[in-house]
Design a protein around this motif. Structure first.
Motif, mmCIF file in Angstrom:
data_model
loop_
_atom_site.group_PDB
_atom_site.id
_atom_site.type_symbol
_atom_site.label_atom_id
_atom_site.label_comp_id
_atom_site.label_asym_id
_atom_site.label_seq_id
_atom_site.Cartn_x
_atom_site.Cartn_y
_atom_site.Cartn_z
ATOM 1 N N ILE A 82 0.749 -1.117 -0.059
ATOM 2 C CA ILE A 82 -0.014 -0.040 0.075
ATOM 3 C C ILE A 82 0.805 1.206 -0.006
ATOM 4 N N LYS A 83 0.611 1.968 -1.045
ATOM 5 C CA LYS A 83 1.561 3.276 -0.935
ATOM 6 C C LYS A 83 0.536 4.452 -0.990
ATOM 7 N N ARG A 84 0.761 5.494 -0.360
ATOM 8 C CA ARG A 84 0.043 6.791 -0.534
ATOM 9 C C ARG A 84 0.735 7.827 -0.821
ATOM 10 N N ASP A 85 0.593 8.661 -1.827
ATOM 11 C CA ASP A 85 1.375 9.584 -2.429
ATOM 12 C C ASP A 85 0.838 10.799 -1.523
ATOM 13 N N ASN A 86 1.539 11.168 -0.550
ATOM 14 C CA ASN A 86 1.224 12.472 0.569
ATOM 15 C C ASN A 86 1.212 13.597 -0.349
ATOM 16 N N GLU A 87 1.900 13.900 -1.533
ATOM 17 C CA GLU A 87 1.867 15.144 -2.144
ATOM 18 C C GLU A 87 0.522 15.136 -2.978
ATOM 19 N N SER A 88 -0.057 13.934 -3.452
ATOM 20 C CA SER A 88 -1.536 14.141 -4.097
ATOM 21 C C SER A 88 -2.644 14.193 -3.032
#
Ligand code: SF4
Ligand code: SF4
Length: 144
Positions: A82-88
């Motif tokens: 699981i990856k969350r793109d903190n910028e988006s």
């Protein structure tokens, strides 16, 4: 605590040579790991893919996963996928509403949604509701 039970979601990929070996049976019988089948797919004459939720002590899961790898099963730990793109991420909270494992929490101080990957069971629900596609999960349908 060494005997504390934990859960891990894993994606197992079986090549056609080992697809019908009783490795999952042995995982339960020899390593006393409890498992739930979350998803299963067979690609005839190519490979089989299973998503399992494994439950046992850390030691049992480590040994069981080592056993699977020794049997030439490709093992991917889904929670790590699981990856969350903190910028988006716009911290809208939509994912918070669907997460059933406390992996996503609202931080009162920062007013942000915090991701605790150690609680994540990689169910993929947050990925489905995220309006900006900030979350990505591993998929059983990955290209073979
Ligand atoms: S739904 Fe997407 S944008 Fe909204 S808080 Fe969750 S990860 Fe961030
Ligand atoms: S994939 Fe998303 S919704 Fe599912 S447990 Fe993990 S953070 Fe929660």
């Amino acid at each position: 605590m060494a005997n504390k039970k934990i859960k891990k979601n894993v994606l197992l990929i079986f090549s056609k040579d080992i697809m019908y070996n009783p490795v999952i049976y042995k995982l339960a019988a020899d390593f006393r790991i409890v498992f739930n089948v979350l998803e299963a797919k067979i690609y005839p004459k190519q490979e089989g893919r299973l998503i399992l939720q494994l439950e046992g002590t850390e030691e049992q899961l480590d040994e069981g996963i080592k056993y699977l790898k020794d049997q030439k099963v490709k093992v991917e730990i889904l929670a790590e996928k699981i990856k969350r793109d903190n910028e988006s991420c716009v911290h809208c909270g939509a994912c918070l509403a669907v997460c059933r494992s406390d992996a996503l929490q609202y931080d009162n101080e920062t007013k942000m949604i915090v991701f605790h990957s150690e609680h994540c069971i990689a169910c993929g629900l947050c990925e489905m509701v995220c309006p900006v596609k900030a979350v990505k999960t591993a998929s059983i349908d990955m290209e073979i």
